[in-house]
Design a protein around this motif. Structure first.
Motif, PDB file in Angstrom:
ATOM      1  N   ALA A 313       0.812  -1.211   0.000  1.00 24.08           N
ATOM      2  CA  ALA A 313       0.000   0.000   0.000  1.00 24.08           C
ATOM      3  C   ALA A 313       0.850   1.268   0.000  1.00 24.08           C
ATOM      4  CB  ALA A 313      -0.928  -0.005   1.217  1.00 24.08           C
ATOM      5  N   LEU A 314       2.013   1.221   0.643  1.00 24.90           N
ATOM      6  CA  LEU A 314       2.855   2.405   0.761  1.00 24.90           C
ATOM      7  C   LEU A 314       3.902   2.515  -0.343  1.00 24.90           C
ATOM      8  CD1 LEU A 314       3.507   2.335   4.625  1.00 24.90           C
ATOM      9  CD2 LEU A 314       1.861   3.750   3.386  1.00 24.90           C
ATOM     10  N   GLY A 315       4.181   1.415  -1.045  1.00 23.95           N
ATOM     11  CA  GLY A 315       5.245   1.411  -2.034  1.00 23.95           C
ATOM     12  C   GLY A 315       4.773   1.798  -3.421  1.00 23.95           C
ATOM     13  N   ILE A 413      14.042  -2.546  -5.628  1.00 25.55           N
ATOM     14  CA  ILE A 413      14.661  -2.144  -6.902  1.00 25.55           C
ATOM     15  C   ILE A 413      14.294  -0.706  -7.253  1.00 25.55           C
ATOM     16  CG2 ILE A 413      14.670  -2.598  -9.387  1.00 25.55           C
ATOM     17  CD1 ILE A 413      14.286  -5.562  -8.733  1.00 25.55           C
ATOM     18  N   PHE A 414      13.031  -0.345  -7.049  1.00 21.55           N
ATOM     19  CA  PHE A 414      12.582   1.010  -7.370  1.00 21.55           C
ATOM     20  C   PHE A 414      13.370   2.048  -6.563  1.00 21.55           C
ATOM     21  CE2 PHE A 414       9.908   4.691  -6.432  1.00 21.55           C
ATOM     22  CZ  PHE A 414       9.528   5.081  -7.700  1.00 21.55           C
ATOM     23  N   HIS A 415      13.473   1.828  -5.264  1.00 18.64           N
ATOM     24  CA  HIS A 415      14.189   2.797  -4.429  1.00 18.64           C
ATOM     25  C   HIS A 415      15.697   2.716  -4.639  1.00 18.64           C
ATOM     26  CE1 HIS A 415      10.804   4.431  -2.181  1.00 18.64           C
ATOM     27  NE2 HIS A 415      10.315   3.209  -2.078  1.00 18.64           N
ATOM     28  N   ARG A 416      16.199   1.567  -5.038  1.00 16.00           N
ATOM     29  CA  ARG A 416      17.630   1.476  -5.367  1.00 16.00           C
ATOM     30  C   ARG A 416      17.938   2.331  -6.586  1.00 16.00           C
ATOM     31  NH1 ARG A 416      22.099  -2.022  -5.058  1.00 16.00           N
ATOM     32  NH2 ARG A 416      23.760  -0.989  -6.206  1.00 16.00           N
ATOM     33  N   LEU A 417      17.056   2.298  -7.561  1.00  8.19           N
ATOM     34  CA  LEU A 417      17.270   3.125  -8.746  1.00  8.19           C
ATOM     35  C   LEU A 417      17.155   4.614  -8.423  1.00  8.19           C
ATOM     36  CD1 LEU A 417      15.245   1.048 -11.380  1.00  8.19           C
ATOM     37  CD2 LEU A 417      17.722   1.055 -11.000  1.00  8.19           C
ATOM     38  N   GLN A 418      16.391   4.920  -7.363  1.00  3.85           N
ATOM     39  CA  GLN A 418      16.217   6.323  -6.986  1.00  3.85           C
ATOM     40  C   GLN A 418      17.380   6.843  -6.138  1.00  3.85           C
ATOM     41  OE1 GLN A 418      13.639   8.249  -8.106  1.00  3.85           O
ATOM     42  NE2 GLN A 418      13.043   6.455  -9.312  1.00  3.85           N
ATOM     43  N   ASP A 419      17.715   6.116  -5.054  1.00  3.33           N
ATOM     44  CA  ASP A 419      18.726   6.640  -4.129  1.00  3.33           C
ATOM     45  C   ASP A 419      19.697   5.588  -3.602  1.00  3.33           C
ATOM     46  OD1 ASP A 419      17.074   5.218  -2.402  1.00  3.33           O
ATOM     47  OD2 ASP A 419      16.066   7.013  -1.679  1.00  3.33           O
ATOM     48  N   GLY A 420      19.494   4.305  -3.945  1.00  2.00           N
ATOM     49  CA  GLY A 420      20.437   3.269  -3.506  1.00  2.00           C
ATOM     50  C   GLY A 420      20.315   2.873  -2.044  1.00  2.00           C
ATOM     51  N   ALA A 421      19.284   3.328  -1.348  1.00  3.10           N
ATOM     52  CA  ALA A 421      19.213   3.114   0.096  1.00  3.10           C
ATOM     53  C   ALA A 421      19.003   1.659   0.514  1.00  3.10           C
ATOM     54  CB  ALA A 421      18.108   3.984   0.693  1.00  3.10           C
ATOM     55  N   PRO A 422      18.072   0.878  -0.092  1.00  6.24           N
ATOM     56  CA  PRO A 422      17.762  -0.438   0.456  1.00  6.24           C
ATOM     57  C   PRO A 422      18.927  -1.410   0.488  1.00  6.24           C
ATOM     58  CG  PRO A 422      16.052   0.268  -1.040  1.00  6.24           C
ATOM     59  CD  PRO A 422      17.179   1.237  -1.193  1.00  6.24           C
ATOM     60  N   ALA A 423      19.960  -1.249  -0.349  1.00  3.95           N
ATOM     61  CA  ALA A 423      21.048  -2.222  -0.380  1.00  3.95           C
ATOM     62  C   ALA A 423      22.106  -1.945   0.673  1.00  3.95           C
ATOM     63  CB  ALA A 423      21.695  -2.245  -1.762  1.00  3.95           C
ATOM     64  N   ALA A 424      22.080  -0.781   1.289  1.00  2.00           N
ATOM     65  CA  ALA A 424      23.134  -0.420   2.232  1.00  2.00           C
ATOM     66  C   ALA A 424      23.060  -1.304   3.474  1.00  2.00           C
ATOM     67  CB  ALA A 424      22.990   1.052   2.620  1.00  2.00           C
ATOM     68  N   GLY A 425      24.225  -1.801   3.905  1.00  2.00           N
ATOM     69  CA  GLY A 425      24.294  -2.556   5.148  1.00  2.00           C
ATOM     70  C   GLY A 425      24.148  -4.049   5.014  1.00  2.00           C
ATOM     71  N   GLY A 426      23.963  -4.592   3.825  1.00  2.00           N
ATOM     72  CA  GLY A 426      23.887  -6.028   3.652  1.00  2.00           C
ATOM     73  C   GLY A 426      22.493  -6.579   3.844  1.00  2.00           C
ATOM     74  N   PRO A 427      22.371  -7.943   3.859  1.00  2.00           N
ATOM     75  CA  PRO A 427      21.049  -8.564   3.953  1.00  2.00           C
ATOM     76  C   PRO A 427      20.276  -8.164   5.204  1.00  2.00           C
ATOM     77  CG  PRO A 427      22.724 -10.174   3.360  1.00  2.00           C
ATOM     78  CD  PRO A 427      23.454  -8.935   3.724  1.00  2.00           C
ATOM     79  N   GLY A 428      20.969  -8.036   6.336  1.00  2.00           N
ATOM     80  CA  GLY A 428      20.279  -7.740   7.579  1.00  2.00           C
ATOM     81  C   GLY A 428      19.594  -6.388   7.594  1.00  2.00           C
ATOM     82  N   ALA A 429      20.198  -5.400   6.907  1.00  2.00           N
ATOM     83  CA  ALA A 429      19.659  -4.040   6.958  1.00  2.00           C
ATOM     84  C   ALA A 429      18.810  -3.681   5.747  1.00  2.00           C
ATOM     85  CB  ALA A 429      20.814  -3.039   7.077  1.00  2.00           C
ATOM     86  N   ALA A 430      18.760  -4.547   4.723  1.00  2.00           N
ATOM     87  CA  ALA A 430      18.066  -4.187   3.483  1.00  2.00           C
ATOM     88  C   ALA A 430      16.576  -3.962   3.712  1.00  2.00           C
ATOM     89  CB  ALA A 430      18.279  -5.276   2.435  1.00  2.00           C
ATOM     90  N   LEU A 431      15.936  -4.834   4.496  1.00  2.00           N
ATOM     91  CA  LEU A 431      14.502  -4.680   4.737  1.00  2.00           C
ATOM     92  C   LEU A 431      14.210  -3.367   5.445  1.00  2.00           C
ATOM     93  CD1 LEU A 431      11.567  -5.688   4.888  1.00  2.00           C
ATOM     94  CD2 LEU A 431      12.194  -6.891   7.000  1.00  2.00           C
ATOM     95  N   PHE A 432      14.976  -3.062   6.472  1.00  2.00           N
ATOM     96  CA  PHE A 432      14.727  -1.843   7.231  1.00  2.00           C
ATOM     97  C   PHE A 432      15.112  -0.604   6.426  1.00  2.00           C
ATOM     98  CE2 PHE A 432      15.569  -5.238  10.340  1.00  2.00           C
ATOM     99  CZ  PHE A 432      14.309  -5.292  10.917  1.00  2.00           C
ATOM    100  N   LEU A 434      14.534  -0.396   3.251  1.00  2.00           N
ATOM    101  CA  LEU A 434      13.343  -0.192   2.417  1.00  2.00           C
ATOM    102  C   LEU A 434      12.225   0.469   3.212  1.00  2.00           C
ATOM    103  CD1 LEU A 434      11.582  -0.614  -0.098  1.00  2.00           C
ATOM    104  CD2 LEU A 434      11.089  -2.913   0.760  1.00  2.00           C
ATOM    105  N   LEU A 435      11.987  -0.004   4.428  1.00  2.00           N
ATOM    106  CA  LEU A 435      10.929   0.585   5.253  1.00  2.00           C
ATOM    107  C   LEU A 435      11.208   2.061   5.524  1.00  2.00           C
ATOM    108  CD1 LEU A 435      10.283  -2.280   7.844  1.00  2.00           C
ATOM    109  CD2 LEU A 435       9.127  -1.846   5.676  1.00  2.00           C
ATOM    110  N   HIS A 436      12.475   2.403   5.715  1.00  2.00           N
ATOM    111  CA  HIS A 436      12.828   3.810   5.923  1.00  2.00           C
ATOM    112  C   HIS A 436      12.615   4.620   4.649  1.00  2.00           C
ATOM    113  CE1 HIS A 436      15.476   7.335   6.532  1.00  2.00           C
ATOM    114  NE2 HIS A 436      15.094   7.218   7.798  1.00  2.00           N
ATOM    115  N   ALA A 437      12.881   3.982   3.488  1.00  2.00           N
ATOM    116  CA  ALA A 437      12.732   4.697   2.213  1.00  2.00           C
ATOM    117  C   ALA A 437      11.275   4.958   1.863  1.00  2.00           C
ATOM    118  CB  ALA A 437      13.395   3.895   1.090  1.00  2.00           C
ATOM    119  N   LEU A 438      10.337   4.335   2.569  1.00  2.00           N
ATOM    120  CA  LEU A 438       8.924   4.576   2.286  1.00  2.00           C
ATOM    121  C   LEU A 438       8.478   5.979   2.711  1.00  2.00           C
ATOM    122  CD1 LEU A 438       7.372   1.127   3.323  1.00  2.00           C
ATOM    123  CD2 LEU A 438       7.914   1.940   1.015  1.00  2.00           C
ATOM    124  N   GLY A 439       9.303   6.666   3.503  1.00  2.00           N
ATOM    125  CA  GLY A 439       9.008   8.051   3.857  1.00  2.00           C
ATOM    126  C   GLY A 439       7.972   8.242   4.936  1.00  2.00           C
TER     127      GLY A 439
END
Length: 574
Positions: A313-315, A413-432, A434-439
């Motif tokens: 709903a938020l993405g 992928i969408f937010h990675r193309l925008q600012d690269g945020a979800p991939a930072a920090g490895g597998p453990g931090a990718a989900l969080f 993304l949640l932070h990138a939802l604004g």
């Protein structure tokens, strides 16, 4: 009927004989009074009656040795294990590729053939669990915490891989390979031991242990050193796989708590996380299979669905739908080519690096989990037909995976193309990430992080519950109703292994033990091939008795009324 196997009144519970010639007596309902004697003699008698000592002590010693090495020399152990895993991928990767393709082809053939009418149990048997609960337990045990850990990370990482970029449109190709790694092939690997064990245990009266699936090939030698060796290997891969998953999940939960609330992501926080999650897992074990594992699996699926719905709903909804549909289309169009692709050394460096890092690692990881997941699938699938079992194990998880990776992977992928945020920090931090990138505002973001942590913990707890049940069945000789106290012991031991590895050995120890489990998958992959041959041999013998137009029995049997099934099982639950 397999010669020499009793399938009558007592069934597999009271007719298991080991090479010592002693009759194994399993607990069949009421509580047995303790025999008089010293505490040591009572312990010795308990071990003799409720365990297979050869498997129990040998597997425990093996896990202990690997944990000690991982703590004392984590970096050297990690380097050796990763080097061995790389060598296995280079020289035996073709074996993994062919085996996974073979298992998928076998599963589809059995599902569509006349053998699909055979039941996991007598012809009059009926399922113990309702369909929704059964699907929930299948999915939560088979994928566990890895789906949450890699749901964002893997598709995002694929988009930046040179091999994926050159193979087509990055976003769509990334989704294609992600679904390839998490779609039909992993579950086809699980189907082989699950179907074989359910068939030989519930239909032929053999004990619930991996060696039983080889009875048509080696006969009574399943009760000798060959069968014990297979069981020891299965216990090792199960304990190590679940413990490393808890380690990975703990790091992910710690990362989320640190990012949302500013807590220090260190050993003290990790210890508290493991203690809390293990305590809930033990409580679920004490509740039993129906009240504990079944209800926990349903709760996990509902909470995961809620997190999925909120993220959708938020993405970026249109991008997520496009990624899921296009990725699924490319996956189905190229599944044969991908299934049979092995990149030999010295040909395409980028393709070889991608295959070794992702595909061959996943195939080894799924094989290492197959004894645990397969046994659990068999245990909860009494009364299901072969066709029903295969269809549920292949297509229900595929549907959920398409939705999950479409939402989380597409949004990532969408937010990675925008600012690269979800991939930072490895597998453990990718989900969080993304949640932070939802604004979201900070309070809403913190609440969503807490909910995601609950989903992570729930996935692990269901896997740990299932693993404790399976490990106890493996170490007690195949009794599908192990002593509850022993299941508590194994569940607690998994948490203790994770504490020792993560706190004392650090990330290097966890990664080393994870690589060791994948290395152990090579011999077990050969065992799975033999299981497949044995299963085909047995169902072909039984096929003549399953007439296409045979009427349904008038008095259906359930796990409670059927003497070949566990007598103290609960009635069917929805």
């Amino acid at each position: 009927m397999i010669r020499g196997v009793r399938t009558g009144k007592r069934g597999h519970r009271n007719a298991i004989r080991h090479r010592t010639g002693r009759r194994r007596r399993f607990r069949c309902g009421g509580r047995r009074e303790s025999e008089e004697g010293s505490p040591i003699s009572r312990i010795r008698d308990h071990i003799r009656r409720h365990t297979n000592p050869s498997v129990f002590f040998a597997s425990g010693a093996l896990v202990l040795v690997f944990c000690i090495v991982g703590v004392v020399e984590p970096e050297r152990f990690k380097a050796a294990a990763l080097s061995l895993r790389s060598a296995i991928g280079t020289h035996f990767g073709w074996f993994y590729v062919l085996s996974a393709a073979l298992f998928l082809g076998l599963a589809l053939w059995l599902m569509m053939s006349r053998f699909g009418r055979l039941r996991l149990g007598p012809d009059s048997a009926r399922p113990e669990f309702g369909f929704p609960s059964w699907i929930a337990m299948i999915f939560t045990a088979g994928m566990g915490i890895g789906l949450v850990t890699y749901g964002v990370y893997e598709p995002v990482m694929h988009t930046g891989d040179p091999f994926v970029s050159e193979s087509g449109e990055p976003a769509t190709t990334a989704m294609r390979y992600t679904l390839f790694h998490w779609g039909l092939h992993p579950w086809a690997i699980y189907v082989v031991p699950g179907l074989a064990l359910g068939y030989f245990c519930f239909r032929k009266g053999l004990p619930m242990r991996p060696a039983s699936a080889l009875y048509p090939l080696i006969g009574d030698r399943i009760n000798g050193w060959i069968g014990n060796l297979i069981d020891i290997l299965a216990v090792f891969t199960t304990l190590v796989g679940i413990a490393t998953s808890l380690g990975l999940g703990t790091r992910q939960i710690g990362s989320g708590l640190s990012g949302a609330f500013g807590l220090h992501d260190g050993a003290a926080l990790h210890l508290l996380i493991i203690a809390a999650v293990t305590a809930v897992a033990v409580a679920s074990v004490l509740a039993g299979l129906d009240r504990g594992i079944r209800r926990m699996a349903v709760l996990t699926l509902w909470t995961a669905g809620a997190l999925l719905a909120v993220t959708a709903a938020l993405g970026p909804r249109l991008f997520m739908v496009g990624a899921a549909v296009s990725g699924l289309g490319e996956y189905l169009q190229n599944i044969v080519e991908m299934s049979l692709t092995f990149v030999p050394p010295g040909t395409d460096p980028q393709a070889q690096e991608f295959s070794s890092r992702w595909t061959l690692f996943y195939w080894g990881w799924w094989v290492s989990w197959s004894p645990f997941v397969g046994m659990f699938l068999a245990r909860i699938s009494y009364g299901r037909t072969v066709r029903e079992f295969i269809a549920a194990c292949l297509f229900a998880p595929l549907t959920i995976s398409v939705l999950w990776f479409g939402v989380f992977g597409g949004a990532g992928i969408f937010h990675r193309l925008q600012d690269g945020a979800p991939a930072a920090g490895g597998p453990g931090a990718a989900l969080f990430g993304l949640l932070h990138a939802l604004g979201l505002p900070e309070p809403a973001y913190a609440a969503l992080v807490v909910f995601a942590i609950i989903v992570l913990a729930a996935f692990y707890i269901t896997s740990a519950d299932s693993a404790s049940l399976v490990v106890d069945m493996l170490t007690n000789g195949g009794d599908p109703h192990p002593v509850r106290l022993q299941r508590v012991f194994w569940s607690s031991l998994i948490g203790l292994i994770a504490v020792v590895l993560l706190v004392a050995g650090g990330d290097a120890a966890v990664q080393a033990l994870e690589a060791a489990a994948v290395c152990a998958a090579l011999p077990f992959c050969a065992v799975l091939v033999l299981m497949a041959v044995s299963l085909v041999t047995a169902v072909r013998r039984d096929g003549a008795d399953a007439a296409e137009g045979s009427p349904e029995p008038r008095r259906p049997r359930t796990m409670r009324t059927d003497p070949s099934g566990p007598p103290d099982a609960p009635r069917r639950r929805q």
